[in-house]
Design a protein around this motif. Structure first.
Motif, PDB file in Angstrom:
ATOM      1  N   SER A   1      -6.850 -10.992  20.476  1.00  0.00           N
ATOM      2  CA  SER A   1      -7.036 -12.407  20.891  1.00  0.00           C
ATOM      3  C   SER A   1      -5.844 -13.084  21.403  1.00  0.00           C
ATOM      4  CB  SER A   1      -7.020 -13.378  19.565  1.00  0.00           C
ATOM      5  OG  SER A   1      -6.543 -13.401  18.960  1.00  0.00           O
ATOM      6  N   TYR A   2      -5.326 -12.551  22.043  1.00  0.00           N
ATOM      7  CA  TYR A   2      -3.561 -12.789  22.506  1.00  0.00           C
ATOM      8  C   TYR A   2      -3.366 -11.758  23.781  1.00  0.00           C
ATOM      9  CZ  TYR A   2      -2.420 -15.126  18.647  1.00  0.00           C
ATOM     10  OH  TYR A   2      -2.360 -16.494  17.449  1.00  0.00           O
ATOM     11  N   HIS A   3      -4.650 -10.707  23.996  1.00  0.00           N
ATOM     12  CA  HIS A   3      -4.816 -10.635  25.401  1.00  0.00           C
ATOM     13  C   HIS A   3      -4.545 -10.459  26.705  1.00  0.00           C
ATOM     14  CE1 HIS A   3      -6.110  -5.609  23.409  1.00  0.00           C
ATOM     15  NE2 HIS A   3      -5.158  -6.708  22.978  1.00  0.00           N
ATOM     16  N   GLY A   4      -4.349 -10.866  27.985  1.00  0.00           N
ATOM     17  CA  GLY A   4      -4.337 -11.882  29.368  1.00  0.00           C
ATOM     18  C   GLY A   4      -3.852 -12.573  29.505  1.00  0.00           C
ATOM     19  N   LYS A   5      -2.645 -12.316  28.875  1.00  0.00           N
ATOM     20  CA  LYS A   5      -1.690 -14.131  28.544  1.00  0.00           C
ATOM     21  C   LYS A   5      -0.632 -13.594  28.472  1.00  0.00           C
ATOM     22  CE  LYS A   5      -4.378 -16.010  24.413  1.00  0.00           C
ATOM     23  NZ  LYS A   5      -4.671 -17.274  24.572  1.00  0.00           N
ATOM     24  N   GLY A   6       0.395 -12.575  29.205  1.00  0.00           N
ATOM     25  CA  GLY A   6       1.068 -12.115  29.439  1.00  0.00           C
ATOM     26  C   GLY A   6       3.152 -12.019  28.506  1.00  0.00           C
ATOM     27  N   PHE A   7       2.094 -12.112  26.960  1.00  0.00           N
ATOM     28  CA  PHE A   7       3.313 -11.555  25.862  1.00  0.00           C
ATOM     29  C   PHE A   7       3.234 -10.270  26.067  1.00  0.00           C
ATOM     30  CE2 PHE A   7       0.222 -15.466  24.162  1.00  0.00           C
ATOM     31  CZ  PHE A   7       1.307 -15.858  23.813  1.00  0.00           C
ATOM     32  N   ALA A   8       2.103  -9.076  26.473  1.00  0.00           N
ATOM     33  CA  ALA A   8       3.173  -7.796  26.361  1.00  0.00           C
ATOM     34  C   ALA A   8       4.033  -7.633  27.785  1.00  0.00           C
ATOM     35  CB  ALA A   8       1.455  -6.805  26.816  1.00  0.00           C
ATOM     36  N   LYS A   9       3.699  -8.550  28.747  1.00  0.00           N
ATOM     37  CA  LYS A   9       4.649  -7.847  29.996  1.00  0.00           C
ATOM     38  C   LYS A   9       6.339  -8.603  28.713  1.00  0.00           C
ATOM     39  CE  LYS A   9       6.269  -8.424  34.240  1.00  0.00           C
ATOM     40  NZ  LYS A   9       5.727  -9.266  35.527  1.00  0.00           N
ATOM     41  N   GLU A  10       5.943 -10.008  28.690  1.00  0.00           N
ATOM     42  CA  GLU A  10       7.321 -10.478  28.378  1.00  0.00           C
ATOM     43  C   GLU A  10       8.190 -10.016  26.918  1.00  0.00           C
ATOM     44  OE1 GLU A  10       8.799 -15.036  26.314  1.00  0.00           O
ATOM     45  OE2 GLU A  10       6.125 -14.785  27.786  1.00  0.00           O
ATOM     46  N   SER A  11       7.361  -9.358  26.188  1.00  0.00           N
ATOM     47  CA  SER A  11       7.647  -8.990  25.121  1.00  0.00           C
ATOM     48  C   SER A  11       8.369  -7.540  25.421  1.00  0.00           C
ATOM     49  CB  SER A  11       7.107  -8.513  24.122  1.00  0.00           C
ATOM     50  OG  SER A  11       5.723  -8.063  24.005  1.00  0.00           O
ATOM     51  N   LEU A  12       7.422  -6.447  26.416  1.00  0.00           N
ATOM     52  CA  LEU A  12       8.149  -5.645  27.313  1.00  0.00           C
ATOM     53  C   LEU A  12       9.963  -5.694  27.772  1.00  0.00           C
ATOM     54  CD1 LEU A  12       7.657  -2.589  27.676  1.00  0.00           C
ATOM     55  CD2 LEU A  12       6.501  -2.185  29.024  1.00  0.00           C
ATOM     56  N   MET A  13       9.553  -6.407  28.582  1.00  0.00           N
ATOM     57  CA  MET A  13      10.759  -7.385  28.914  1.00  0.00           C
ATOM     58  C   MET A  13      12.232  -7.344  28.977  1.00  0.00           C
ATOM     59  SD  MET A  13      10.654  -6.448  32.485  1.00  0.00           S
ATOM     60  CE  MET A  13      11.497  -7.421  33.694  1.00  0.00           C
ATOM     61  N   ALA A  14      11.512  -7.894  27.190  1.00  0.00           N
ATOM     62  CA  ALA A  14      13.229  -7.708  26.003  1.00  0.00           C
ATOM     63  C   ALA A  14      13.766  -6.481  25.561  1.00  0.00           C
ATOM     64  CB  ALA A  14      12.309  -8.634  25.103  1.00  0.00           C
ATOM     65  N   VAL A  15      12.725  -6.331  25.488  1.00  0.00           N
ATOM     66  CA  VAL A  15      12.347  -4.494  24.432  1.00  0.00           C
ATOM     67  C   VAL A  15      13.364  -3.748  25.773  1.00  0.00           C
ATOM     68  CG1 VAL A  15      11.417  -2.346  23.396  1.00  0.00           C
ATOM     69  CG2 VAL A  15      10.599  -4.492  23.167  1.00  0.00           C
ATOM     70  N   LEU A  16      13.070  -3.505  27.011  1.00  0.00           N
ATOM     71  CA  LEU A  16      13.497  -3.066  28.275  1.00  0.00           C
ATOM     72  C   LEU A  16      15.125  -3.560  28.370  1.00  0.00           C
ATOM     73  CD1 LEU A  16      10.640  -3.078  30.444  1.00  0.00           C
ATOM     74  CD2 LEU A  16      11.466  -0.995  29.282  1.00  0.00           C
ATOM     75  N   GLU A  17      15.746  -4.892  28.054  1.00  0.00           N
ATOM     76  CA  GLU A  17      16.640  -4.938  28.359  1.00  0.00           C
ATOM     77  C   GLU A  17      17.283  -5.021  26.867  1.00  0.00           C
ATOM     78  OE1 GLU A  17      18.881  -9.458  29.299  1.00  0.00           O
ATOM     79  OE2 GLU A  17      17.318  -9.418  29.406  1.00  0.00           O
ATOM     80  N   PHE A  18      17.089  -4.926  25.800  1.00  0.00           N
ATOM     81  CA  PHE A  18      17.621  -4.372  24.666  1.00  0.00           C
ATOM     82  C   PHE A  18      18.021  -3.319  25.053  1.00  0.00           C
ATOM     83  CE2 PHE A  18      17.484  -2.169  20.765  1.00  0.00           C
ATOM     84  CZ  PHE A  18      18.655  -3.584  19.990  1.00  0.00           C
TER      85      PHE A  18
END
Length: 190
Positions: A110-127
């Motif tokens: 129900s949360y697919h297609g809202k950019g949450f995967a990319k936003e969370s992945l960018m945070a994980v990558l930065e960390f």
């Protein structure tokens, strides 16, 4: 995208404009179970698993984590505004001798297609790159999971190759795409 890491062995807490990413805790069992039993989420990840196997996987992700650990860093993704848990993300480190980690994520349909995967992945990558000093992040994606591949590529990952008949799903051999991102490429892409 600003990320405010608070790094110690455990717990880990990252923030983005729309999300909170926090270390998995016992109270997150219902989300973990839901993601592992949802056929849409698991379609390209794994065959259906029994409750004991899912629980063992959950228990292994509750252990304190540091970059030399041999188990997954597992972060719960929550919407900042509502506090609603919407998925999991993290990585499996291969610190010695490779200074690499394999990223992974799963989001409720129900949360697919809202950019949450990319936003969370960018945070994980930065960390991973800035706080943990990894040299490379990589991902393995079952061929056909184009949404996941697009998410990774939008974060700067590059296709490094295809592993033929690398994984079995539903009794069928599947090819896997292997994607990678170097720390120097991540800095350039931001």
């Amino acid at each position: 995208m600003p990320v405010i890491p608070m790094f110690s062995c455990s717990p880990i807490s990252l923030r983005t404009p729309r999300l909170m990413l926090d270390s998995l805790v016992e109270q997150d069992w219902p989300l973990f179970l839901q993601l592992h039993q949802d056929p849409d989420v698991q379609r390209y990840i794994a065959d259906p698993q029994g409750m004991a196997e899912i629980r063992a996987r959950f228990e292994s992700r509750l252990m304190p984590w540091e970059k030399t650990s041999n188990h997954w860093l597992c972060l719960v993704i929550r919407e900042r505004e509502s506090g609603q848990a919407i998925g999991l993300t993290g990585f499996l480190a291969e610190w010695l001798p490779l200074q690499q980690a394999e990223v992974g994520y799963a989001i409720l349909p129900s949360y697919h297609g809202k950019g949450f995967a990319k936003e969370s992945l960018m945070a994980v990558l930065e960390f991973g790159f800035q706080q943990c000093q990894f040299h490379k992040m990589k991902a393995t994606v079952t061929v056909g999971n184009t949404a996941s591949r697009r998410t990774l590529e939008s974060c700067g990952f590059q296709l490094e190759g295809t592993l033929r008949d690398n994984f079995q799903l539903d009794g069928q051999w599947c090819d896997d795409w292997v994607l990678g991102l170097l720390d120097s490429e991540f800095e350039l892409s931001r």
